[in-house]
Design a protein around this motif. Structure first.
Motif, short mmCIF file in Angstrom:
data_model
loop_
_atom_site.label_atom_id
_atom_site.label_comp_id
_atom_site.label_asym_id
_atom_site.label_seq_id
_atom_site.Cartn_x
_atom_site.Cartn_y
_atom_site.Cartn_z
N GLN A 124 -11.55 0.33 24.12
CA GLN A 124 -12.64 -0.71 23.02
C GLN A 124 -14.11 0.22 23.61
OE1 GLN A 124 -10.78 -4.12 24.18
NE2 GLN A 124 -10.93 -4.81 21.56
N ALA A 125 -14.87 -0.37 23.04
CA ALA A 125 -15.90 0.14 23.00
C ALA A 125 -16.78 -0.66 23.96
CB ALA A 125 -16.70 -0.19 21.92
N VAL A 126 -17.47 -0.70 25.48
CA VAL A 126 -17.86 -1.63 25.70
C VAL A 126 -18.72 -3.17 25.16
CG1 VAL A 126 -19.88 -2.27 27.72
CG2 VAL A 126 -18.78 -0.12 27.53
N GLU A 179 -18.82 5.61 37.87
CA GLU A 179 -18.73 5.50 36.71
C GLU A 179 -18.58 4.12 36.46
OE1 GLU A 179 -17.40 6.96 31.96
OE2 GLU A 179 -16.55 8.60 34.36
N THR A 180 -17.19 3.62 37.09
CA THR A 180 -16.95 2.20 36.59
C THR A 180 -17.73 1.15 37.34
OG1 THR A 180 -14.29 3.02 36.63
CG2 THR A 180 -14.49 0.50 36.90
N HIS A 181 -18.18 1.21 38.39
CA HIS A 181 -19.18 0.42 38.70
C HIS A 181 -20.22 0.09 38.09
CE1 HIS A 181 -22.31 -0.37 41.47
NE2 HIS A 181 -21.86 -0.97 42.33
N THR A 182 -20.70 1.60 37.60
CA THR A 182 -22.17 1.42 36.73
C THR A 182 -21.13 0.58 35.27
OG1 THR A 182 -22.66 3.67 37.65
CG2 THR A 182 -23.24 2.44 35.36
N ARG A 183 -20.63 1.13 34.54
CA ARG A 183 -20.19 -0.01 33.80
C ARG A 183 -19.82 -1.34 33.43
NH1 ARG A 183 -16.18 3.21 32.65
NH2 ARG A 183 -14.65 1.76 32.88
N ILE A 184 -19.41 -1.91 34.89
CA ILE A 184 -19.51 -3.37 35.09
C ILE A 184 -20.90 -3.66 35.31
CG2 ILE A 184 -18.70 -4.95 36.65
CD1 ILE A 184 -16.13 -2.79 37.03
N LEU A 185 -21.62 -3.28 36.64
CA LEU A 185 -23.01 -3.56 36.15
C LEU A 185 -23.63 -3.81 35.48
CD1 LEU A 185 -25.23 -4.10 38.53
CD2 LEU A 185 -25.07 -1.72 38.86
N SER A 186 -23.44 -3.37 34.10
CA SER A 186 -24.48 -3.21 33.56
C SER A 186 -23.76 -4.19 31.93
CB SER A 186 -24.32 -1.61 32.50
OG SER A 186 -22.62 -1.51 31.24
#
Length: 268
Positions: free
Chosen positions: A2-4, A199-206
């Motif tokens: 799914q898209a973010v 990358e996962t960390h950055t996605r979660i943080l956003s």
């Protein structure tokens, strides 16, 4: 995938859980997570004594305990410790560590935002590097307020790793440059950071509540709204950072010292 933009909070929480489950494998090999010197251990003890006092058998709940680094520090000080984490691989390592060290620490699998613990069950609640991951910190802080006894204290150790200074950003670049040249000692106790995990960390943080950075005063304001009082923001982490620096590269040690890291103690 799914898209973010279409991911629900439920999906986000699942992703956070999966992220920390994967991090369990290398968590105890990384400086800044596990403790690698008695100087650092003593510095952590001093921080906890400063805000919480000696344990004297009081009940402590260590939330998002991971492999139980903080749980063991509390146990050292005489607290009766319960460690809670929702990542099973973390808890497996925590239980094995306690068994190896002969510690009587109770471990539970659970969610720091919905502990399922009884009202007024604990004298102390602690957590380290948890707050930045919270989806709904105000609801979470109300939950912590509920399970604390009157007069009980919560101690949060965290930081704002988003709003960094120009000096911090420069040092981070120099750290990365040194790592690529094989000059950094950050991998002394573990492998270099995995790009996929980063990358996962950055996605979660956003997508978490503190996506713009968990500044101490923003956290303190939410604690006040949740019913806490006598809120103290302590930014003197010098002794801990000095001890940790021995296991970091030169630039990484300087970078860490320039970050907005803090301990917040609040009372019910």
């Amino acid at each position: 995938m799914q898209a973010v933009s279409s991911l629900s909070n439920h999906d986000l929480r699942d992703e956070i859980k999966a992220y920390w489950s994967l991090r369990a494998e290398t968590f105890d090999t990384q400086p800044g997570h596990e403790i690698f010197s008695e100087d650092e251990r003593a510095a952590w003890h001093a921080l906890f004594r400063k805000h919480l006092g000696e344990g004297e058998g009081r009940a402590a709940l260590d939330l998002a305990c991971g492999t139980a680094v903080i749980s063991h520090l509390l146990d050292d000080l005489g607290f009766k410790v319960t460690g809670l984490d929702w990542a099973e691989p973390m808890l497996e390592r925590a239980q094995a560590k306690a068994k190896d060290r002969g510690r009587q620490i109770r471990f539970l699998m659970g969610d720091a935002e919905r502990t399922m613990e009884d009202d007024e069950a604990y004298d102390v609640i602690t957590n380290r590097h948890l707050v930045w991951t919270l989806v709904d910190p105000l609801a979470c802080f109300k939950e912590w307020h509920r399970v604390l006894k009157p007069g009980g204290k919560v101690l949060i150790v965290d930081g704002d790793f988003v709003n960094t200074s120009t000096l911090t950003r420069l040092l981070k670049k120099l750290t990365g440059f040194a790592s690529r040249l094989g000059l950094a000692r950050d991998a002394l106790h573990g492998a270099p950071p995995n790009p996929d995990m980063a990358e996962t960390h950055t996605r979660i943080l956003s997508r978490v509540h503190f996506s713009g950075g968990a500044h101490a005063h923003a956290v303190a304001d939410l604690l006040k709204k949740a019913g806490f009082s006598k809120i103290t923001v302590d930014q003197d982490m010098t002794a801990i950072h000095r001890a940790q620096r021995k296991n970091f590269s030169f630039f990484k040690g300087l970078e860490r010292a320039t970050q907005h890291r803090y301990a917040i103690c609040a009372e019910k």
